[in-house]
Design an enzyme around this catalytic site. Structure first.
Site, short mmCIF file in Angstrom:
data_model
loop_
_atom_site.label_atom_id
_atom_site.label_comp_id
_atom_site.label_asym_id
_atom_site.label_seq_id
_atom_site.Cartn_x
_atom_site.Cartn_y
_atom_site.Cartn_z
N ASP A 102 -19.23 -21.90 -63.66
CA ASP A 102 -20.25 -22.87 -64.00
C ASP A 102 -19.60 -23.94 -64.88
O ASP A 102 -19.26 -23.67 -66.04
CB ASP A 102 -21.42 -22.23 -64.73
CG ASP A 102 -22.63 -23.16 -64.84
OD1 ASP A 102 -22.42 -24.38 -64.98
OD2 ASP A 102 -23.77 -22.67 -64.78
N GLU A 155 -37.33 -23.28 -43.55
CA GLU A 155 -38.19 -22.10 -43.62
C GLU A 155 -39.55 -22.40 -42.99
O GLU A 155 -40.08 -23.50 -43.17
CB GLU A 155 -38.38 -21.68 -45.09
CG GLU A 155 -37.07 -21.29 -45.77
CD GLU A 155 -37.24 -20.93 -47.24
OE1 GLU A 155 -38.40 -20.96 -47.73
OE2 GLU A 155 -36.23 -20.62 -47.90
N HIS A 196 -38.17 -15.44 -48.44
CA HIS A 196 -38.27 -16.14 -49.73
C HIS A 196 -39.13 -15.34 -50.72
O HIS A 196 -40.10 -15.85 -51.29
CB HIS A 196 -38.84 -17.54 -49.54
CG HIS A 196 -38.44 -18.51 -50.60
ND1 HIS A 196 -38.19 -19.83 -50.35
CD2 HIS A 196 -38.25 -18.36 -51.94
CE1 HIS A 196 -37.87 -20.45 -51.47
NE2 HIS A 196 -37.90 -19.57 -52.46
N ILE A 197 -38.74 -14.09 -50.92
CA ILE A 197 -39.55 -13.18 -51.74
C ILE A 197 -38.81 -12.67 -52.98
O ILE A 197 -39.36 -11.85 -53.71
CB ILE A 197 -40.01 -11.96 -50.92
CG1 ILE A 197 -38.80 -11.23 -50.31
CG2 ILE A 197 -41.00 -12.37 -49.85
CD1 ILE A 197 -39.10 -9.85 -49.78
N ALA A 198 -37.60 -13.14 -53.22
CA ALA A 198 -36.84 -12.59 -54.35
C ALA A 198 -37.62 -12.67 -55.66
O ALA A 198 -37.60 -11.74 -56.46
CB ALA A 198 -35.50 -13.31 -54.49
N ASP A 219 -32.30 -14.80 -48.90
CA ASP A 219 -33.74 -14.84 -49.15
C ASP A 219 -34.28 -16.24 -48.94
O ASP A 219 -35.49 -16.41 -48.81
CB ASP A 219 -34.03 -14.39 -50.59
CG ASP A 219 -35.52 -14.33 -50.88
OD1 ASP A 219 -36.23 -13.63 -50.14
OD2 ASP A 219 -35.97 -15.00 -51.83
N ALA A 279 -31.15 -18.52 -54.35
CA ALA A 279 -31.38 -19.79 -55.05
C ALA A 279 -32.16 -20.77 -54.18
O ALA A 279 -33.38 -20.90 -54.31
CB ALA A 279 -30.04 -20.38 -55.49
N ARG A 280 -31.46 -21.44 -53.27
CA ARG A 280 -32.10 -22.39 -52.37
C ARG A 280 -31.34 -22.42 -51.05
O ARG A 280 -30.11 -22.34 -51.02
CB ARG A 280 -32.11 -23.80 -52.98
CG ARG A 280 -33.28 -24.07 -53.90
CD ARG A 280 -34.60 -24.08 -53.15
NE ARG A 280 -35.77 -24.27 -53.99
CZ ARG A 280 -36.47 -23.28 -54.53
NH1 ARG A 280 -36.09 -22.03 -54.35
NH2 ARG A 280 -37.55 -23.53 -55.24
#
Length: 317
Positions: free
Chosen positions: A171, A264, A283-285, A259, A234-235
């Site tokens: 990062d 989507e 997309h359920i994380a 996820d 994340a995305r």
């Protein structure tokens, strides 16, 4: 005040809004009915959205009475922040409310990769008893590479360390004095080129921006271990999906847990659906009962705070 909720929101948050005196109109499918949304928007003082509602200049131009926008989550790629800033409309995000749920999804993905119990159960029910095939691996002494070292990555690192996993991270916006490095024991690397070859698992924790779009791609996969797994909570769009399919099919890496997807929901016929070792979820994380209750209550209370003339610590801008 009148509040319009355009996507799924847990009932306790809606009740909180009503109990504080607001009129709430709730249609969890309104995000997919653009014309209806544009007609309704001028009537409301606040909008509460998730990740499907496009909050863009077109919507903001008609939503002339909107004083605050609540986001049931933390991703902001569906909200034009420059447009909201130009109109002095604060955007409230559910800061850290679903972090624990996302973290537990990442841990579940790593455990599933090495000990696929659902597959073992299905095989036993077919009449088999293949102990060698389902022997699996230990997470202990493996290496997890974190792409992005924010709050979620920090919590992943703490839990992974309890499993005996070595954690490294990249990062460029984090210094050695930040808590994720100073207190969690994550070993920092200076480039992704260092992270990929070292990692048995790569977990993505960055926002989708111009800089991160397709950050993990064909070149990235070529640097990974052949038994590595990529986890993206994340995305969609950060991982290049067609490059991923090619990498898994050619055994450059072992598989992935996605996820989030670039488009989507996943379309029938998508190459992703043809590769068994690319595991998909809708997309359920961040979606657990606990996290969604926290998210709904946080947004309800913070939106009310702004509507009452106050300021929110969860405002993005």
């Amino acid at each position: 005040m009148k509040v319009l909720v355009t996507e799924l929101m847990w009932e306790d948050g809606i009740e909180e809004l009503k109990q504080t005196g607001h009129t709430v109109d709730y249609d969890m499918e309104l995000c997919r009915k653009r014309d209806d949304l544009l007609k309704l928007a001028p009537k409301y003082d606040a909008l509460i959205v998730r990740n499907e509602t496009r909050v863009d200049p077109e919507l903001l131009d008609v939503a002339k009475n909107v004083k605050v926008i609540g986001r049931l989550g933390v991703g902001l790629d569906n909200i034009d922040l420059e447009a909201t800033k130009a109109r002095n409309i604060p955007v409230i995000a559910a800061k850290h409310a679903n972090a624990t749920s996302v973290v537990e999804y990442v841990m579940a993905a790593m455990l599933d990769a090495y000990r696929p119990l659902a597959d073992a159960d299905a095989d036993v029910r077919l009449g088999n008893w293949d102990r060698k095939f389902f022997t699996g691996y230990e997470l202990n002494q493996k290496t997890l590479g974190l792409v992005g070292l924010g709050e979620i990555a920090h919590r992943v690192a703490r839990r992974a360390s309890a499993f005996g996993i070595r954690v490294i991270g990249y990062d460029p916006f984090v210094t050695s004095y930040d808590h994720v490095l100073a207190e969690t024991g994550v070993y920092p690397v200076t480039t992704l080129d260092e992270l990929f070859p070292e990692s048995d698992f790569i977990s993505v924790h960055v926002p989708l921006t111009k800089a991160t779009k397709h950050m993990i791609n064909k070149e990235s996969f070529s640097r990974m271990k052949s038994h590595a797994y990529v986890i993206n909570t994340a995305r969609g769009g950060i991982v290049h999906e067609l490059d991923l399919v090619e990498a898994v099919q050619s055994e450059k890496i072992a598989g992935a847990y996605l996820d989030v997807l670039e488009n989507e929901p996943v379309q029938q016929g998508s190459p992703l659906l043809q590769v068994e070792s690319i595991r998909l979820s809708p997309h359920i994380a961040g979606l657990t009962d606990e996290s969604q209750s926290r998210t709904a209550m946080l947004i309800a209370r913070e939106v009310t705070k702004v509507l009452n003339g106050g300021e929110s610590l969860c405002a993005v801008l």
